[in-house]
Design a protein around this motif. Sequence first.
Motif: not given
Length: 402
Positions: A1-6, A56-60, A321-324, A346-348
Amino acid sequence: MQNCLGIYIESHLIKYAKVSKEKDTFKVESFGVNFLENISLADAIKKIVEETYSFSTPICINLSNENYLYYNIFSLLSKNDVQRSVQTEFEAYCDENKYNQNAFETRYALVQNVEDKEKIKAIQIVVNKIELNRQKQPLEKYRLTRISPVGTAIASVAKLEKKENVLIVNMEENTTITTVIDRQVYNVDTIDNGSQEVLAKINKVENSLSKAYSICKETTIYTSSVVEGTKEQPYLQYIVPTLYQICQKVQQIVSESNVKISTIYLTGTLSAINNVDLYFQEFLSGIDCKILRPSIVEEKTGQINIKDYIEVNTPISLALQGLGEGIQALNFKNMSFMDQLKQALTADIGSKKLKGTVKAKGKENKAIDFSSFKSKLSDTETMLLRAVSAIILINIIFIIFT
């Protein structure tokens, strides 16, 4: 599972939304609004990261104080000639305004020109490098992977149909009006009128920004189609003038558009005002005015009011945006090699990408095309990308241990 914090950052408040993705299913894990009244920006971001467990979550985050420039270029030019034409146009713009072009970071994208079929339209986004570095500083300790302009990112929240022409009016601190033609972002207008001036006026009376924000959400605008109630609305005098200015600008864009606009979507802080869609409808008869519901949120949301999701549409769009999703190459954060490697691993399979051309000043980025929000890599391309990345990583580890 991917996560991103906007994280959407304004002068006096922060909106955030953490979104997860599993295959083609999205879920808003957590969201909220924090006010910068008795806390610094760095501490507010730290608090959000801790509350959402996003260490450690990607942030946009959003790009601030950007400018949008537009050029018409002949469609038969080669890729290199297009690049030179855009650069020449930008140099002419800087010379005319006596700007130092080296002080700016730029990206551009190409879209079909609906006014002249023999030309293409270049949309160039420009931001001052000092301003860009200032935005990065509070997030240096975290995994900041994207800095995206809200004017283009907000379109990823809406569920748009083919051949549909819409305006997305995002009434945040300042208002951005995004024109989307046949699912491609075609134009972005920005105006100073927005929630900032409304909240500032109410804050002078209440001496509390958070209370001013709550007052906006509790205020109802009475229109000719709604009978005025007995409840007193003392703050309409601060709200209506701003909404009127925004309506005037929207009317101007609609009247000057070369295509028929079918729908106007309202979002942002001021969209939380009750009956705001009816207020716009009175000015824009013949065009359907709606509150923008995020497409990844179902109608039935359990205990959470759908209105609460709507007021965080902006950070949701940044997380997407951070989730593609949306326009991937309009990223003003120069990613390190390790960031790119992690993203590839980690790309789906089947994640949505866009094609076309986007250029940073002095550097060429991955290609995009604004014409569709739904293009994707093939499974074979994604697997090859993963394999190459894994081989590189294994070689690096082997060299280190050797």
